[in-house]
Design a protein around this motif. Structure first.
Motif, PDB file in Angstrom:
ATOM      1  N   ILE A   1       0.839  -1.203   0.000  1.00  0.00           N
ATOM      2  CA  ILE A   1       0.000   0.000   0.000  1.00  0.00           C
ATOM      3  C   ILE A   1       0.872   1.251   0.000  1.00  0.00           C
ATOM      4  CG2 ILE A   1      -1.696   1.319   1.319  1.00  0.00           C
ATOM      5  CD1 ILE A   1      -2.774  -1.389   2.348  1.00  0.00           C
ATOM      6  N   ILE A   2       1.826   1.312   0.935  1.00  0.00           N
ATOM      7  CA  ILE A   2       2.725   2.462   1.010  1.00  0.00           C
ATOM      8  C   ILE A   2       3.559   2.566  -0.262  1.00  0.00           C
ATOM      9  CG2 ILE A   2       4.637   3.505   2.278  1.00  0.00           C
ATOM     10  CD1 ILE A   2       2.020   3.503   3.837  1.00  0.00           C
ATOM     11  N   GLY A   3       4.064   1.427  -0.742  1.00  0.00           N
ATOM     12  CA  GLY A   3       4.892   1.414  -1.936  1.00  0.00           C
ATOM     13  C   GLY A   3       4.144   1.842  -3.182  1.00  0.00           C
ATOM     14  N   ALA A   4       2.880   1.442  -3.301  1.00  0.00           N
ATOM     15  CA  ALA A   4       2.084   1.815  -4.470  1.00  0.00           C
ATOM     16  C   ALA A   4       1.875   3.324  -4.525  1.00  0.00           C
ATOM     17  CB  ALA A   4       0.742   1.099  -4.434  1.00  0.00           C
ATOM     18  N   LEU A   5       1.586   3.918  -3.385  1.00  0.00           N
ATOM     19  CA  LEU A   5       1.399   5.375  -3.347  1.00  0.00           C
ATOM     20  C   LEU A   5       2.687   6.096  -3.747  1.00  0.00           C
ATOM     21  CD1 LEU A   5      -0.684   5.571  -0.041  1.00  0.00           C
ATOM     22  CD2 LEU A   5      -1.519   6.100  -2.348  1.00  0.00           C
ATOM     23  N   ALA A   6       3.820   5.610  -3.225  1.00  0.00           N
ATOM     24  CA  ALA A   6       5.098   6.215  -3.582  1.00  0.00           C
ATOM     25  C   ALA A   6       5.399   6.011  -5.061  1.00  0.00           C
ATOM     26  CB  ALA A   6       6.214   5.627  -2.724  1.00  0.00           C
ATOM     27  N   ALA A   7       5.106   4.820  -5.583  1.00  0.00           N
ATOM     28  CA  ALA A   7       5.381   4.518  -6.985  1.00  0.00           C
ATOM     29  C   ALA A   7       4.522   5.362  -7.923  1.00  0.00           C
ATOM     30  CB  ALA A   7       5.159   3.037  -7.256  1.00  0.00           C
TER      31      ALA A   7
ATOM     32  N   PRO B   1       8.662   1.932 -11.469  1.00  0.00           N
ATOM     33  CA  PRO B   1       8.262   0.529 -11.664  1.00  0.00           C
ATOM     34  C   PRO B   1       7.979  -0.153 -10.322  1.00  0.00           C
ATOM     35  CG  PRO B   1      10.074   1.063 -13.113  1.00  0.00           C
ATOM     36  CD  PRO B   1       9.889   2.263 -12.222  1.00  0.00           C
ATOM     37  N   PHE B   2       6.854  -0.871 -10.266  1.00  0.00           N
ATOM     38  CA  PHE B   2       6.351  -1.395  -8.993  1.00  0.00           C
ATOM     39  C   PHE B   2       6.029  -2.878  -9.109  1.00  0.00           C
ATOM     40  CE2 PHE B   2       2.600  -1.979  -6.080  1.00  0.00           C
ATOM     41  CZ  PHE B   2       3.312  -1.894  -4.896  1.00  0.00           C
ATOM     42  N   VAL B   3       6.444  -3.630  -8.097  1.00  0.00           N
ATOM     43  CA  VAL B   3       6.166  -5.066  -8.005  1.00  0.00           C
ATOM     44  C   VAL B   3       5.298  -5.305  -6.775  1.00  0.00           C
ATOM     45  CG1 VAL B   3       7.162  -7.349  -7.588  1.00  0.00           C
ATOM     46  CG2 VAL B   3       8.301  -5.756  -9.145  1.00  0.00           C
ATOM     47  N   CYS B   4       4.173  -5.956  -6.980  1.00  0.00           N
ATOM     48  CA  CYS B   4       3.257  -6.263  -5.873  1.00  0.00           C
ATOM     49  C   CYS B   4       3.077  -7.765  -5.766  1.00  0.00           C
ATOM     50  CB  CYS B   4       1.904  -5.589  -6.111  1.00  0.00           C
ATOM     51  SG  CYS B   4       0.729  -5.783  -4.740  1.00  0.00           S
ATOM     52  N   VAL B   5       3.261  -8.302  -4.565  1.00  0.00           N
ATOM     53  CA  VAL B   5       3.192  -9.748  -4.363  1.00  0.00           C
ATOM     54  C   VAL B   5       2.005 -10.123  -3.480  1.00  0.00           C
ATOM     55  CG1 VAL B   5       5.679  -9.987  -4.619  1.00  0.00           C
ATOM     56  CG2 VAL B   5       4.698  -9.724  -2.339  1.00  0.00           C
ATOM     57  N   ALA B   6       1.516 -11.322  -3.679  1.00  0.00           N
ATOM     58  CA  ALA B   6       0.435 -11.881  -2.861  1.00  0.00           C
ATOM     59  C   ALA B   6       0.512 -13.400  -2.977  1.00  0.00           C
ATOM     60  CB  ALA B   6      -0.922 -11.367  -3.325  1.00  0.00           C
ATOM     61  N   ALA B   7      -0.467 -14.073  -2.408  1.00  0.00           N
ATOM     62  CA  ALA B   7      -0.562 -15.522  -2.541  1.00  0.00           C
ATOM     63  C   ALA B   7      -1.826 -15.869  -3.323  1.00  0.00           C
ATOM     64  CB  ALA B   7      -0.610 -16.185  -1.167  1.00  0.00           C
ATOM     65  N   ARG B   8      -1.671 -16.643  -4.365  1.00  0.00           N
ATOM     66  CA  ARG B   8      -2.841 -17.133  -5.102  1.00  0.00           C
ATOM     67  C   ARG B   8      -3.385 -18.358  -4.394  1.00  0.00           C
ATOM     68  NH1 ARG B   8      -4.564 -20.594  -9.162  1.00  0.00           N
ATOM     69  NH2 ARG B   8      -2.531 -21.637  -9.285  1.00  0.00           N
ATOM     70  N   VAL B   9      -4.682 -18.368  -4.171  1.00  0.00           N
ATOM     71  CA  VAL B   9      -5.320 -19.469  -3.441  1.00  0.00           C
ATOM     72  C   VAL B   9      -5.701 -20.578  -4.410  1.00  0.00           C
ATOM     73  CG1 VAL B   9      -7.226 -20.131  -1.928  1.00  0.00           C
ATOM     74  CG2 VAL B   9      -6.211 -17.842  -1.727  1.00  0.00           C
ATOM     75  N   LYS B  10      -5.058 -21.736  -4.254  1.00  0.00           N
ATOM     76  CA  LYS B  10      -5.406 -22.883  -5.092  1.00  0.00           C
ATOM     77  C   LYS B  10      -6.551 -23.689  -4.487  1.00  0.00           C
ATOM     78  CE  LYS B  10      -1.122 -24.430  -5.164  1.00  0.00           C
ATOM     79  NZ  LYS B  10       0.040 -25.289  -5.512  1.00  0.00           N
ATOM     80  N   LYS B  11      -6.626 -23.662  -3.159  1.00  0.00           N
ATOM     81  CA  LYS B  11      -7.732 -24.285  -2.451  1.00  0.00           C
ATOM     82  C   LYS B  11      -7.820 -23.633  -1.076  1.00  0.00           C
ATOM     83  CE  LYS B  11      -4.935 -28.107  -0.603  1.00  0.00           C
ATOM     84  NZ  LYS B  11      -4.753 -29.576  -0.556  1.00  0.00           N
ATOM     85  N   PRO B  12      -9.009 -23.564  -0.471  1.00  0.00           N
ATOM     86  CA  PRO B  12      -9.156 -22.906   0.824  1.00  0.00           C
ATOM     87  C   PRO B  12      -8.289 -23.562   1.899  1.00  0.00           C
ATOM     88  CG  PRO B  12     -11.293 -23.240  -0.189  1.00  0.00           C
ATOM     89  CD  PRO B  12     -10.303 -24.003  -1.018  1.00  0.00           C
ATOM     90  N   ILE B  13      -7.712 -22.729   2.747  1.00  0.00           N
ATOM     91  CA  ILE B  13      -6.924 -23.226   3.876  1.00  0.00           C
ATOM     92  C   ILE B  13      -7.852 -23.487   5.055  1.00  0.00           C
ATOM     93  CG2 ILE B  13      -5.113 -22.664   5.538  1.00  0.00           C
ATOM     94  CD1 ILE B  13      -3.833 -20.924   3.408  1.00  0.00           C
TER      95      ILE B  13
END
Length: 277
Positions: A42-48, A108-120
Protein backbone atom coordinates in the motif's frame (compact mmCIF):
# COMPACT_ATOMS: atom_id res chain seq x y z
CA UNK A 1 23.62 1.35 -11.33
CA UNK A 2 20.01 0.82 -10.31
CA UNK A 3 18.65 0.28 -6.85
CA UNK A 4 15.37 -0.99 -5.55
CA UNK A 5 13.38 -0.62 -2.36
CA UNK A 6 11.57 -3.66 -0.92
CA UNK A 7 8.89 -2.62 1.57
CA UNK A 8 7.65 -5.27 3.98
CA UNK A 9 4.32 -5.95 5.61
CA UNK A 10 3.13 -6.43 9.15
CA UNK A 11 -0.25 -4.67 9.47
CA UNK A 12 0.26 -1.42 11.43
CA UNK A 13 3.99 -2.20 11.67
CA UNK A 14 4.17 -1.61 7.93
CA UNK A 15 3.34 2.06 8.41
CA UNK A 16 6.98 2.46 9.44
CA UNK A 17 7.76 2.14 5.71
CA UNK A 18 6.33 5.62 5.20
CA UNK A 19 8.78 7.08 7.70
CA UNK A 20 11.64 5.48 5.78
CA UNK A 21 10.31 7.01 2.55
CA UNK A 22 10.18 10.45 4.18
CA UNK A 23 13.92 10.33 4.94
CA UNK A 24 14.84 9.03 1.48
CA UNK A 25 12.73 11.75 -0.12
CA UNK A 26 14.33 14.44 2.03
CA UNK A 27 17.79 13.23 1.00
CA UNK A 28 16.79 13.04 -2.69
CA UNK A 29 17.41 9.29 -2.75
CA UNK A 30 14.83 8.04 -5.23
CA UNK A 31 14.68 4.29 -5.92
CA UNK A 32 14.60 3.03 -9.48
CA UNK A 33 11.99 0.44 -8.55
CA UNK A 34 9.84 -0.54 -5.57
CA UNK A 35 8.33 -3.82 -4.37
CA UNK A 36 5.73 -4.15 -1.67
CA UNK A 37 4.00 -6.80 0.38
CA UNK A 38 0.87 -6.20 2.48
CA UNK A 39 1.05 -2.75 4.13
CA UNK A 40 4.36 -2.30 2.32
CA UNK A 41 2.44 -2.75 -0.94
CA UNK A 42 0.00 0.00 0.00
CA UNK A 43 2.73 2.46 1.01
CA UNK A 44 4.89 1.41 -1.94
CA UNK A 45 2.08 1.81 -4.47
CA UNK A 46 1.40 5.38 -3.35
CA UNK A 47 5.10 6.22 -3.58
CA UNK A 48 5.38 4.52 -6.99
CA UNK A 49 2.48 6.61 -8.28
CA UNK A 50 4.40 9.73 -7.31
CA UNK A 51 2.76 10.78 -4.05
CA UNK A 52 5.06 12.60 -1.65
CA UNK A 53 5.52 11.52 1.95
CA UNK A 54 3.44 14.46 3.22
CA UNK A 55 0.45 13.22 1.21
CA UNK A 56 0.95 9.65 2.42
CA UNK A 57 1.14 10.98 5.98
CA UNK A 58 -2.37 12.45 5.66
CA UNK A 59 -3.69 9.01 4.76
CA UNK A 60 -1.85 7.38 7.67
CA UNK A 61 -3.24 9.93 10.12
CA UNK A 62 -6.80 8.93 9.22
CA UNK A 63 -6.32 5.19 9.75
CA UNK A 64 -8.19 3.25 12.41
CA UNK A 65 -9.00 -0.45 12.49
CA UNK A 66 -12.68 0.31 12.01
CA UNK A 67 -12.40 2.63 9.02
CA UNK A 68 -10.30 0.10 7.13
CA UNK A 69 -12.44 -2.97 7.91
CA UNK A 70 -15.96 -4.17 8.59
CA UNK A 71 -17.39 -7.56 9.58
CA UNK A 72 -17.24 -10.18 6.82
CA UNK A 73 -20.43 -11.56 5.29
CA UNK A 74 -19.32 -15.17 5.85
CA UNK A 75 -16.61 -15.14 8.54
CA UNK A 76 -16.69 -18.87 9.33
CA UNK A 77 -16.89 -20.08 5.74
CA UNK A 78 -14.60 -23.02 4.91
CA UNK A 79 -12.65 -23.16 8.17
CA UNK A 80 -12.21 -19.37 8.59
CA UNK A 81 -11.18 -19.01 4.93
CA UNK A 82 -13.92 -16.40 4.52
CA UNK A 83 -12.17 -14.05 6.93
CA UNK A 84 -13.52 -12.37 10.04
CA UNK A 85 -13.38 -8.90 8.47
CA UNK A 86 -13.81 -7.35 5.04
CA UNK A 87 -11.49 -4.57 3.90
CA UNK A 88 -12.77 -1.02 3.47
CA UNK A 89 -9.45 0.42 2.33
CA UNK A 90 -10.80 0.90 -1.19
CA UNK A 91 -13.05 3.73 0.00
CA UNK A 92 -10.09 5.51 1.57
CA UNK A 93 -7.59 4.92 -1.24
CA UNK A 94 -9.78 5.42 -4.32
CA UNK A 95 -9.24 9.21 -4.46
CA UNK A 96 -5.50 8.57 -4.69
CA UNK A 97 -5.31 5.43 -6.83
CA UNK A 98 -8.50 5.48 -8.89
CA UNK A 99 -8.41 3.12 -11.87
CA UNK A 100 -4.61 3.10 -12.26
CA UNK A 101 -2.95 -0.09 -13.44
CA UNK A 102 0.39 -1.29 -12.10
CA UNK A 103 1.98 -0.19 -15.38
CA UNK A 104 0.83 3.39 -14.71
CA UNK A 105 3.21 3.79 -11.78
CA UNK A 106 5.88 6.44 -12.30
CA UNK A 107 8.37 4.19 -10.52
CA UNK A 108 8.26 0.53 -11.66
CA UNK A 109 6.35 -1.39 -8.99
CA UNK A 110 6.17 -5.07 -8.01
CA UNK A 111 3.26 -6.26 -5.87
CA UNK A 112 3.19 -9.75 -4.36
CA UNK A 113 0.43 -11.88 -2.86
CA UNK A 114 -0.56 -15.52 -2.54
CA UNK A 115 -2.84 -17.13 -5.10
CA UNK A 116 -5.32 -19.47 -3.44
CA UNK A 117 -5.41 -22.88 -5.09
CA UNK A 118 -7.73 -24.28 -2.45
CA UNK A 119 -9.16 -22.91 0.82
CA UNK A 120 -6.92 -23.23 3.88
CA UNK A 121 -8.54 -24.97 6.82
CA UNK A 122 -7.18 -22.60 9.45
CA UNK A 123 -8.92 -24.44 12.27
CA UNK A 124 -6.38 -27.23 11.71
CA UNK A 125 -3.37 -25.03 12.53
CA UNK A 126 -2.56 -27.21 15.55
CA UNK A 127 -2.04 -30.30 13.35
CA UNK A 128 1.45 -31.54 12.54
CA UNK A 129 0.97 -31.33 8.76
CA UNK A 130 -0.52 -27.83 8.71
CA UNK A 131 2.51 -26.21 7.05
CA UNK A 132 2.38 -28.73 4.20
CA UNK A 133 -1.35 -28.03 3.88
CA UNK A 134 -0.67 -24.28 3.52
CA UNK A 135 2.09 -24.83 0.96
CA UNK A 136 -0.24 -26.97 -1.14
CA UNK A 137 -3.04 -24.40 -0.90
CA UNK A 138 -1.15 -21.20 -1.73
CA UNK A 139 1.46 -20.16 -4.26
CA UNK A 140 3.40 -16.89 -4.46
CA UNK A 141 2.11 -14.55 -7.13
CA UNK A 142 3.47 -11.39 -8.75
CA UNK A 143 0.74 -9.32 -10.36
CA UNK A 144 1.12 -8.43 -14.02
CA UNK A 145 1.51 -4.80 -15.15
CA UNK A 146 -2.05 -4.88 -16.51
CA UNK A 147 -3.56 -5.59 -13.07
CA UNK A 148 -5.57 -2.75 -11.48
CA UNK A 149 -3.30 -1.34 -8.77
CA UNK A 150 -6.12 -1.17 -6.26
CA UNK A 151 -6.96 -4.85 -6.69
CA UNK A 152 -3.32 -5.86 -6.33
CA UNK A 153 -2.65 -3.98 -3.08
CA UNK A 154 -5.93 -5.07 -1.50
CA UNK A 155 -5.06 -8.69 -2.33
CA UNK A 156 -1.52 -8.30 -0.99
CA UNK A 157 -2.87 -6.95 2.32
CA UNK A 158 -5.73 -9.44 2.77
CA UNK A 159 -4.34 -11.11 5.91
CA UNK A 160 -5.77 -14.67 6.08
CA UNK A 161 -8.42 -15.27 8.76
CA UNK A 162 -8.48 -11.53 9.55
CA UNK A 163 -9.69 -10.49 6.06
CA UNK A 164 -11.63 -12.32 3.39
CA UNK A 165 -9.74 -13.15 0.17
CA UNK A 166 -9.76 -10.70 -2.75
CA UNK A 167 -11.09 -11.92 -6.09
CA UNK A 168 -9.33 -10.86 -9.29
CA UNK A 169 -10.41 -12.31 -12.64
CA UNK A 170 -12.17 -15.21 -10.94
CA UNK A 171 -9.23 -16.18 -8.71
CA UNK A 172 -8.73 -15.58 -4.99
CA UNK A 173 -5.68 -13.93 -3.43
CA UNK A 174 -4.51 -13.33 0.12
CA UNK A 175 -1.55 -11.82 1.95
CA UNK A 176 1.56 -14.02 1.87
CA UNK A 177 2.10 -13.25 5.59
CA UNK A 178 4.99 -15.27 7.03
CA UNK A 179 5.79 -16.72 3.60
CA UNK A 180 6.53 -13.44 1.88
CA UNK A 181 6.64 -10.36 4.13
CA UNK A 182 9.83 -9.02 2.52
CA UNK A 183 9.54 -9.01 -1.30
CA UNK A 184 13.26 -8.68 -2.05
CA UNK A 185 13.55 -11.88 -4.08
CA UNK A 186 10.49 -10.98 -6.17
CA UNK A 187 11.97 -7.54 -6.85
CA UNK A 188 15.35 -9.00 -7.84
CA UNK A 189 13.89 -11.62 -10.14
CA UNK A 190 11.37 -9.27 -11.77
CA UNK A 191 13.12 -5.91 -12.23
CA UNK A 192 16.78 -6.91 -11.58
CA UNK A 193 18.09 -3.91 -9.60
CA UNK A 194 21.82 -3.95 -8.81
CA UNK A 195 21.19 -3.06 -5.16
CA UNK A 196 18.22 -3.78 -2.88
CA UNK A 197 17.49 -1.91 0.33
CA UNK A 198 14.69 -3.53 2.31
CA UNK A 199 12.62 -2.85 5.37
CA UNK A 200 11.80 -5.56 7.87
CA UNK A 201 8.60 -4.60 9.68
CA UNK A 202 7.20 -8.11 10.01
CA UNK A 203 6.09 -9.21 13.50
CA UNK A 204 8.33 -11.64 15.36
CA UNK A 205 6.46 -14.27 17.37
CA UNK A 206 9.46 -16.43 18.24
CA UNK A 207 9.32 -15.51 21.92
CA UNK A 208 5.81 -17.00 22.04
CA UNK A 209 6.44 -20.13 19.99
CA UNK A 210 7.30 -22.32 22.97
CA UNK A 211 3.70 -22.14 24.22
CA UNK A 212 2.07 -22.95 20.88
CA UNK A 213 0.93 -26.37 19.59
CA UNK A 214 3.56 -28.14 17.50
CA UNK A 215 1.76 -27.65 14.17
CA UNK A 216 1.41 -23.92 14.75
CA UNK A 217 5.04 -23.67 15.83
CA UNK A 218 6.25 -25.46 12.70
CA UNK A 219 4.16 -23.09 10.58
CA UNK A 220 5.83 -20.04 12.14
CA UNK A 221 9.29 -21.62 11.85
CA UNK A 222 8.75 -22.28 8.13
CA UNK A 223 7.79 -18.64 7.70
CA UNK A 224 10.97 -17.49 9.45
CA UNK A 225 13.05 -19.63 7.10
CA UNK A 226 11.33 -18.09 4.08
CA UNK A 227 12.01 -14.62 5.47
CA UNK A 228 15.71 -15.49 5.83
CA UNK A 229 15.82 -16.50 2.18
CA UNK A 230 14.25 -13.19 1.16
CA UNK A 231 16.69 -11.22 3.30
CA UNK A 232 19.62 -12.93 1.58
CA UNK A 233 18.75 -10.90 -1.53
CA UNK A 234 19.15 -7.60 0.34
CA UNK A 235 22.22 -5.39 0.45
CA UNK A 236 20.90 -3.41 3.44
CA UNK A 237 18.03 -4.13 5.83
CA UNK A 238 16.25 -1.46 7.86
CA UNK A 239 14.49 -2.87 10.93
CA UNK A 240 12.60 -0.20 12.88
CA UNK A 241 11.89 -0.68 16.57
CA UNK A 242 8.13 -1.01 16.82
CA UNK A 243 6.32 1.22 19.33
CA UNK A 244 3.02 -0.66 19.68
CA UNK A 245 1.09 -3.83 18.90
CA UNK A 246 0.65 -4.96 15.32
CA UNK A 247 -3.01 -3.83 14.96
CA UNK A 248 -2.68 -0.45 16.69
CA UNK A 249 -3.53 1.61 13.63
CA UNK A 250 -4.45 4.43 16.00
CA UNK A 251 -0.69 4.69 16.64
CA UNK A 252 0.05 5.27 12.94
CA UNK A 253 2.30 8.27 13.49
CA UNK A 254 4.30 6.44 16.16
CA UNK A 255 5.03 3.68 13.63
CA UNK A 256 5.87 6.37 11.08
CA UNK A 257 8.37 7.94 13.47
CA UNK A 258 9.91 4.52 14.15
CA UNK A 259 10.64 4.10 10.45
CA UNK A 260 11.98 7.62 10.19
CA UNK A 261 14.27 7.10 13.18
CA UNK A 262 15.68 3.88 11.75
CA UNK A 263 16.31 5.43 8.33
CA UNK A 264 18.04 8.46 9.83
CA UNK A 265 20.23 6.24 12.00
CA UNK A 266 21.23 4.13 9.01
CA UNK A 267 21.51 7.00 6.54
CA UNK A 268 25.34 6.93 6.42
CA UNK A 269 25.18 3.24 5.45
CA UNK A 270 22.53 3.93 2.82
CA UNK A 271 24.54 6.75 1.26
CA UNK A 272 27.76 4.77 1.35
CA UNK A 273 26.11 1.79 -0.33
CA UNK A 274 24.60 3.86 -3.11
CA UNK A 275 27.77 5.91 -3.66
CA UNK A 276 29.83 2.71 -3.79
CA UNK A 277 27.65 1.35 -6.55
Amino acid sequence: MSWGLALSGGAANGLANAGVLEVLEREHLKPDCIAGSSMGAIIGALAALGYHSAEIRKIAESLTLWNIATVSDHPLQKGLHGGILRQRLKDMLSPYIGDALIRDCKIPFVCVAARVKKPIEWMNIIRENFTEHVRSALEPHIFSPDTPLMDAILASSAIPVVFCPVKINGEEFVDLCHFGPIPARSLKETLHPDVIIATDTSPDYRSLQWMLPNGWRKFLEAGHEETKRSLSYCDLILKPKMPAAVFRFDQALAFWEAGKTEAEKRLPEIEKLLRKQ
